[in-house]
Design an enzyme around this catalytic site. Structure first.
Site, PDB file in Angstrom:
ATOM      1  N   HIS A   1       0.845  -1.205   0.000  1.00  0.00           N
ATOM      2  CA  HIS A   1       0.000   0.000   0.000  1.00  0.00           C
ATOM      3  C   HIS A   1       0.877   1.250   0.000  1.00  0.00           C
ATOM      4  CE1 HIS A   1      -3.542   2.441   1.510  1.00  0.00           C
ATOM      5  NE2 HIS A   1      -2.519   3.222   1.844  1.00  0.00           N
ATOM      6  N   GLU A   2       1.864   1.282   0.888  1.00  0.00           N
ATOM      7  CA  GLU A   2       2.747   2.452   0.986  1.00  0.00           C
ATOM      8  C   GLU A   2       3.638   2.593  -0.241  1.00  0.00           C
ATOM      9  OE1 GLU A   2       2.459   4.891   3.142  1.00  0.00           O
ATOM     10  OE2 GLU A   2       0.749   3.708   3.834  1.00  0.00           O
TER      11      GLU A   2
ATOM     12  N   HIS B   1       1.832   4.765  -2.709  1.00  0.00           N
ATOM     13  CA  HIS B   1       2.022   6.193  -2.455  1.00  0.00           C
ATOM     14  C   HIS B   1       3.420   6.636  -2.910  1.00  0.00           C
ATOM     15  CE1 HIS B   1      -1.683   6.588  -0.302  1.00  0.00           C
ATOM     16  NE2 HIS B   1      -1.314   5.804   0.705  1.00  0.00           N
TER      17      HIS B   1
ATOM     18  N   ASP C   1      -5.773   8.046   4.536  1.00  0.00           N
ATOM     19  CA  ASP C   1      -5.904   8.544   3.166  1.00  0.00           C
ATOM     20  C   ASP C   1      -7.222   9.288   2.977  1.00  0.00           C
ATOM     21  OD1 ASP C   1      -3.460   7.439   2.504  1.00  0.00           O
ATOM     22  OD2 ASP C   1      -4.337   5.547   1.832  1.00  0.00           O
TER      23      ASP C   1
END
Length: 281
Positions: free
Chosen positions: A37-38, A41, A131
């Site tokens: 997930h990170e 980003h 988020d």
């Protein structure tokens, strides 16, 4: 390339609980998903040449810390924020392929799907620093001055966190991990509120140093000669270039925002009125 990955102390605490209670494998799977997930980003931030300092892994997710202070285009910030949750859609699709090909057992795929959905839904809650909270800020910042938008974001984050606490208390039994997450969110909102003014100053300073107000939407600010410099700066909006219009003695003076930023940061005239600054009579 990622320069630094930090693991929050609370994360180590959760790891310790998982080892004691026999859920270490589940936690490894959970944090693998969080890390991907990170990476979403991070990869989008690097694509736009953002200054990424580090990735911090938290008990419920992660944070890609950047040296950007609210002056990037809305499109860039939206894509950087949303590309984290988007990874879960890709992971779920990959999981379906691996499960149907027989490489994963139905039990493992069910757990993998549940973890992805849990992280995806939780991170989209409109609470800072999730988020969803960042998307909430972008929505406010499109219509409001930066300082007010930041204030609105924290106020709404507090309200949504209170509602989330009420719902979880009603629907679930006491859970130590959940309690840690709720405490962390509350502390994050409190800390961001304490730094509210400094967040605003960083926004102005970056705008001044990089001249990032140029381009984009144009929006005039109407001010009076008696207004002090800071009153005008508080009305500066993200992604908008301002011309300040001042009417004095039936004459309309138009001044670029750059002169106000220069007076504030270079000349240190914090409490100076517009009349004193431009010697208006």
């Amino acid at each position: 390339m990622i320069k630094r990955i930090d693991i929050h102390p609370l994360t180590w605490f959760v790891f310790g609980i998982a080892i004691i209670t026999g859920f270490f494998r589940d936690l490894v799977l959970l944090f693998s998903i969080i890390f991907i997930h990170e990476l979403g980003h991070y990869s989008m931030a690097r694509f736009f040449n953002w200054r990424v300092r580090k990735i911090v892994l938290l008990p419920f997710g992660g944070v890609a810390e950047v040296d950007e202070h609210g002056n990037r285009p809305f499109k860039e910030e939206f894509l950087v924020v949303i590309f984290g949750p988007f990874q879960h859609i890709l992971l779920i699709a990959l999981g379906f392929v691996l499960a149907h090909s027989g490489l994963w057992t139905p039990a493992f795929f069910e757990k993998f799907l549940a973890f992805n959905m849990m992280i995806l839904i939780f991170n989209l809650l409109p609470i800072w620093p999730l988020d969803g909270g960042k998307l909430l800020f972008l929505a406010f910042a499109y219509f409001q001055p930066f300082k007010r938008a930041h204030h609105s974001q924290l106020l709404f984050s507090s309200i949504f966190l209170f509602l989330f606490v009420c719902i979880t208390i009603t629907m679930y039994n006491f859970n130590l991990n959940l309690l840690i997450i709720l405490m962390f969110l509350a502390f994050s909102i409190y800390t961001e509120w304490r730094h509210h003014y400094y967040v605003f100053l960083r926004f102005l300073l970056e705008r001044y140093e990089a001249n990032k107000g140029k381009g984009g939407r144009q929006k005039p600010i109407h001010a009076k000669p008696s207004h002090v410099l800071e009153q005008v700066l508080k009305r500066f909006q993200k992604g908008v270039h301002h011309n300040i219009l001042v009417r004095a003695d039936d004459k309309l003076m138009t001044t670029d925002e750059r002169k106000f930023l220069d007076a504030y940061f270079a000349k240190k005239k914090y409490r100076t009125t517009i009349s004193e600054l431009f010697r208006l009579k």
